[in-house]
Design a protein around this motif. Sequence first.
Motif, PDB file in Angstrom:
ATOM      1  N   ASN A 144      -4.919   6.435  -2.415  1.00  0.00           N
ATOM      2  CA  ASN A 144      -4.552   6.473  -0.994  1.00  0.00           C
ATOM      3  C   ASN A 144      -4.049   5.117  -0.513  1.00  0.00           C
ATOM      4  OD1 ASN A 144      -4.963   9.169  -0.013  1.00  0.00           O
ATOM      5  ND2 ASN A 144      -7.145   8.891  -0.317  1.00  0.00           N
ATOM      6  N   ARG A 145      -4.703   4.044  -0.932  1.00  0.00           N
ATOM      7  CA  ARG A 145      -4.258   2.701  -0.542  1.00  0.00           C
ATOM      8  C   ARG A 145      -2.855   2.415  -1.079  1.00  0.00           C
ATOM      9  NH1 ARG A 145      -9.983  -0.387  -1.799  1.00  0.00           N
ATOM     10  NH2 ARG A 145     -10.992   0.060   0.215  1.00  0.00           N
ATOM     11  N   PHE A 146      -2.592   2.838  -2.321  1.00  0.00           N
ATOM     12  CA  PHE A 146      -1.272   2.662  -2.917  1.00  0.00           C
ATOM     13  C   PHE A 146      -0.219   3.440  -2.120  1.00  0.00           C
ATOM     14  CE2 PHE A 146       1.988   4.273  -5.863  1.00  0.00           C
ATOM     15  CZ  PHE A 146       2.516   3.075  -6.316  1.00  0.00           C
ATOM     16  N   PHE A 147      -0.537   4.690  -1.783  1.00  0.00           N
ATOM     17  CA  PHE A 147       0.389   5.548  -1.038  1.00  0.00           C
ATOM     18  C   PHE A 147       0.692   4.951   0.342  1.00  0.00           C
ATOM     19  CE2 PHE A 147       1.530   9.181   1.631  1.00  0.00           C
ATOM     20  CZ  PHE A 147       2.403   9.886   0.822  1.00  0.00           C
ATOM     21  N   ILE A 148      -0.340   4.495   1.044  1.00  0.00           N
ATOM     22  CA  ILE A 148      -0.168   3.899   2.383  1.00  0.00           C
ATOM     23  C   ILE A 148       0.675   2.635   2.299  1.00  0.00           C
ATOM     24  CG2 ILE A 148      -1.393   2.814   4.309  1.00  0.00           C
ATOM     25  CD1 ILE A 148      -3.767   4.733   3.564  1.00  0.00           C
ATOM     26  N   ALA A 149       0.446   1.841   1.259  1.00  0.00           N
ATOM     27  CA  ALA A 149       1.196   0.598   1.095  1.00  0.00           C
ATOM     28  C   ALA A 149       2.685   0.853   0.887  1.00  0.00           C
ATOM     29  CB  ALA A 149       0.631  -0.198  -0.084  1.00  0.00           C
ATOM     30  N   LEU A 150       3.033   1.970   0.272  1.00  0.00           N
ATOM     31  CA  LEU A 150       4.447   2.303   0.068  1.00  0.00           C
ATOM     32  C   LEU A 150       5.200   2.430   1.390  1.00  0.00           C
ATOM     33  CD1 LEU A 150       4.359   4.923  -2.818  1.00  0.00           C
ATOM     34  CD2 LEU A 150       5.459   2.693  -2.879  1.00  0.00           C
ATOM     35  N   ARG A 151       4.500   2.867   2.416  1.00  0.00           N
ATOM     36  CA  ARG A 151       5.134   2.999   3.736  1.00  0.00           C
ATOM     37  C   ARG A 151       5.485   1.636   4.311  1.00  0.00           C
ATOM     38  NH1 ARG A 151       7.577   2.495   7.430  1.00  0.00           N
ATOM     39  NH2 ARG A 151       7.433   3.391   9.528  1.00  0.00           N
ATOM     40  N   ARG A 152       4.671   0.632   3.998  1.00  0.00           N
ATOM     41  CA  ARG A 152       4.864  -0.694   4.589  1.00  0.00           C
ATOM     42  C   ARG A 152       5.812  -1.563   3.762  1.00  0.00           C
ATOM     43  NH1 ARG A 152      -1.568  -1.943   5.171  1.00  0.00           N
ATOM     44  NH2 ARG A 152      -2.116  -0.307   6.669  1.00  0.00           N
ATOM     45  N   ASN A 153       5.499  -1.640   2.451  1.00  0.00           N
ATOM     46  CA  ASN A 153       6.194  -2.622   1.637  1.00  0.00           C
ATOM     47  C   ASN A 153       6.031  -2.263   0.165  1.00  0.00           C
ATOM     48  OD1 ASN A 153       6.573  -5.126   0.073  1.00  0.00           O
ATOM     49  ND2 ASN A 153       6.815  -6.082   2.093  1.00  0.00           N
TER      50      ASN A 153
END
Length: 340
Positions: A144-153
């Motif tokens: 989930n942290r990896f997926f969320i990070a894709l949205r940002r950077n």
Amino acid sequence: MKRFQTYSPGMDALTKAEEKLLAEDLPLIEKAVQVSAKVNKTKHATRNAHAKSFGFVRGHFIPVKNDAVDIARLLGGANLGIIMRYSHPNFFVTKGVWEYPIYGCSLKIYNKSEPKSAKFPLVNFPVFVTNSVSKFLKIHIRANRFFIALRRNYILAVLKAPSLLLAGMSLFFDFQLPGILRNVLKFFDIERQFLPTYDFHSVGCFRFGDRVGKIRLKPNFTLPVQKGNDLDQAELLKDFFSKNELSLDFQVQLAVNKSKTPVNNLLKHWREKHSEFITVGKIILSQQDLSEYENLDYENISFNPFENIPELQPVGRMQQVRRKIYDVSVKTRQTLNQKK
């Protein structure tokens, strides 16, 4: 007469450490669904798993007289309909044709005369790769942290990838390693073929009244089975159902005891010599135009099995983790999509 194992609330109990990890995961699930439309470049918020849909199919459920479970009685009558969703378990909605051949088939059996239904998410793989709730949650948290990070950077996402990889590797540091390796080998042995020709299985157990068991959806498919990495599943589904009808057996395999049919050992394949599969219903998917279901109303349907009546609820420790995950994911996704 064969004796079957009965349901006990102790089958569902989580430890305090597992509850703590689950509490850490839930806000991340909500955030992942919130950013899913932008990450997956879709017009709607997607599921936090099985995000890619290949199509919805409608049909009828015909109860079969049996000694295992009376679906018609539990759902208040025999006038039962079916909605099915074929999917891929990835977080991501991939645009290409090729993906590893692990697929999902979610069922909603509903009473056409009154508001009663049961939902059963199934996959084309009868076992899991871990019994450790903690390890599963640690992987899920990092995914989930990896997926969320894709949205940002993208750079931030790359920095989070090693911890996700290490969490995945932790599965192999386990005293049940032989069973894990056996299932991984089975996983890599799956061939890619036309979706409706697979057997689909429940991940873990369900209650059937006081009894407990697993589910198998077995197709009665008489046409040649199409195989190959270049299959376009969505187009094949449309083409097949525009010309053909498909029937499937809805079967249950009841638990008999803790050693031969363990509820909380997802690594173990239950042998049919210990407990045979019993057909409790026939599913008929008639010839139809699947393009009619390519809209947000269908994509927003919940297949949350924890909305089932108590007599058809999921059972097991890993299932209780999924309960909270489903609740947060479905609520967030439907709220966002209803605004659209």
